[in-house]
Design an enzyme around this catalytic site. Structure first.
Site, PDB file in Angstrom:
ATOM      1  CE  LYS A 138      34.848  42.107  43.773  1.00 55.55           C
ATOM      2  NZ  LYS A 138      35.727  42.747  44.728  1.00 55.55           N
ATOM      3  CD  GLU A 174      41.817  41.538  41.956  1.00 63.38           C
ATOM      4  OE1 GLU A 174      42.147  42.328  42.868  1.00 63.38           O
ATOM      5  OE2 GLU A 174      40.729  41.593  41.361  1.00 63.38           O
TER       6      GLU A 174
END
Length: 290
Positions: free
Chosen positions: A163, A170
């Site tokens: 993550k 991102e």
């Protein structure tokens, strides 16, 4: 399947609703009594049949104290899942601490934001296979429909590590769209910047959910005049860059996008003042006075 869920904010509350819609029994606890199904962690534990599973979905700063409090009301054979944005290096010590009580531990990186209730959550899981297998009905209900959106990434810590890298990517993707947006707005030729972004949503190699969300934002505010450029970071970008330094991996784009967020918080950059002063000193270049 039964699940205890601690932390019923924007993510946790929506996860509770998605799980219930899939037929699971969820007992939720939150410090905000208006959101909570029970009045205490002890009552939450009492409402679950053993062996129990409790998912913790709280901000990173209170994760350890929350997990320790949950462990106090659980017993041998139970499992705690941390789905918050924890640093991966915290997971192994937690797992070891819980193991002395006979409590299993899974770390889950969760992506999906406020859209997860409707679209599903991408789940990156770290921990023992036996614990993953036991929680699969929950994971199946939370993930998007179809074959993608779930991975058992590896042992304890792997879920939050995956993550972390996801969030670093991102950062870079968002900043690339942002730079393209700024260049288009400065062009003397392009008169319909929102329309350009809308056109990219089909048939281009840059189409993505992030592009769809930027298009949505431009529909609501075509020149983004209602927003400040001040941009926070959750810490995951920093952790990604820390790992890149440790492993000598050149993360040029991700590092630059992180530093750009820092720049956004400076009304008048001291570093750029120094650059302007140096250009004036060695080359006689003009400077702009306040």
């Amino acid at each position: 399947m039964q699940l205890g869920l601690v932390g019923l904010g924007r993510m946790g509350g929506n996860m509770r609703e998605r799980l219930r819609a899939a037929g699971h029994e969820v007992v939720g606890y939150d410090r905000n009594a208006d959101r909570s199904d029970v009045t205490s962690l002890a009552e939450l534990a009492e409402k679950l049949d053993g062996p129990r599973a409790v998912w913790v979905m709280v901000p990173a700063g209170v994760t350890d104290t929350t997990i320790d409090a949950v462990a106090e009301v659980l017993s041998d054979g139970d499992i705690i899942i941390d789905g918050g944005n924890s640093r991966f290096s915290d997971d192994a010590p937690r797992a070891e601490r819980l193991d002395t009580r006979g409590i299993g531990y899974l770390d889950v990186g969760v992506s999906g934001g406020v859209w997860g209730k409707e679209n599903g959550y991408a789940l990156m899981v770290g921990g023992a296979q036996e614990h993953v297998d036991r929680l699969m009905p929950i994971f199946e209900a939370l993930k998007p429909a179809g074959e993608h959106g779930f991975v058992h990434a590896g042992p304890v810590g792997a879920g939050h590590y995956a993550k972390m890298v996801h969030n670093g990517i991102e950062y870079g993707l968002m900043h690339a769209y942002a730079e393209g947006y700024e260049l288009l707005t400065k062009s003397e030729l392009v008169t319909n910047v929102p329309g350009v972004f809308k056109s990219w949503r089909e048939g281009t190699v840059v189409q993505s959910w992030l592009l769809d969300l930027l298009d949505r934002a431009l529909d609501e505010d075509p020149d983004l005049s209602d927003l400040s450029g001040y941009t926070e970071d959750t810490g995951e970008g920093r952790w990604t860059v820390d790992e890149a330094i440790r492993l000598a991996v050149p993360l040029n784009v991700i590092a630059a996008s992180l530093f750009a967020r820092f720049t956004s918080r400076q009304e008048d950059s001291p570093a750029m003042k120094a650059v302007a002063a140096l250009r004036q000193q060695f080359g006689g270049h003009a400077v702009h006075k306040r």
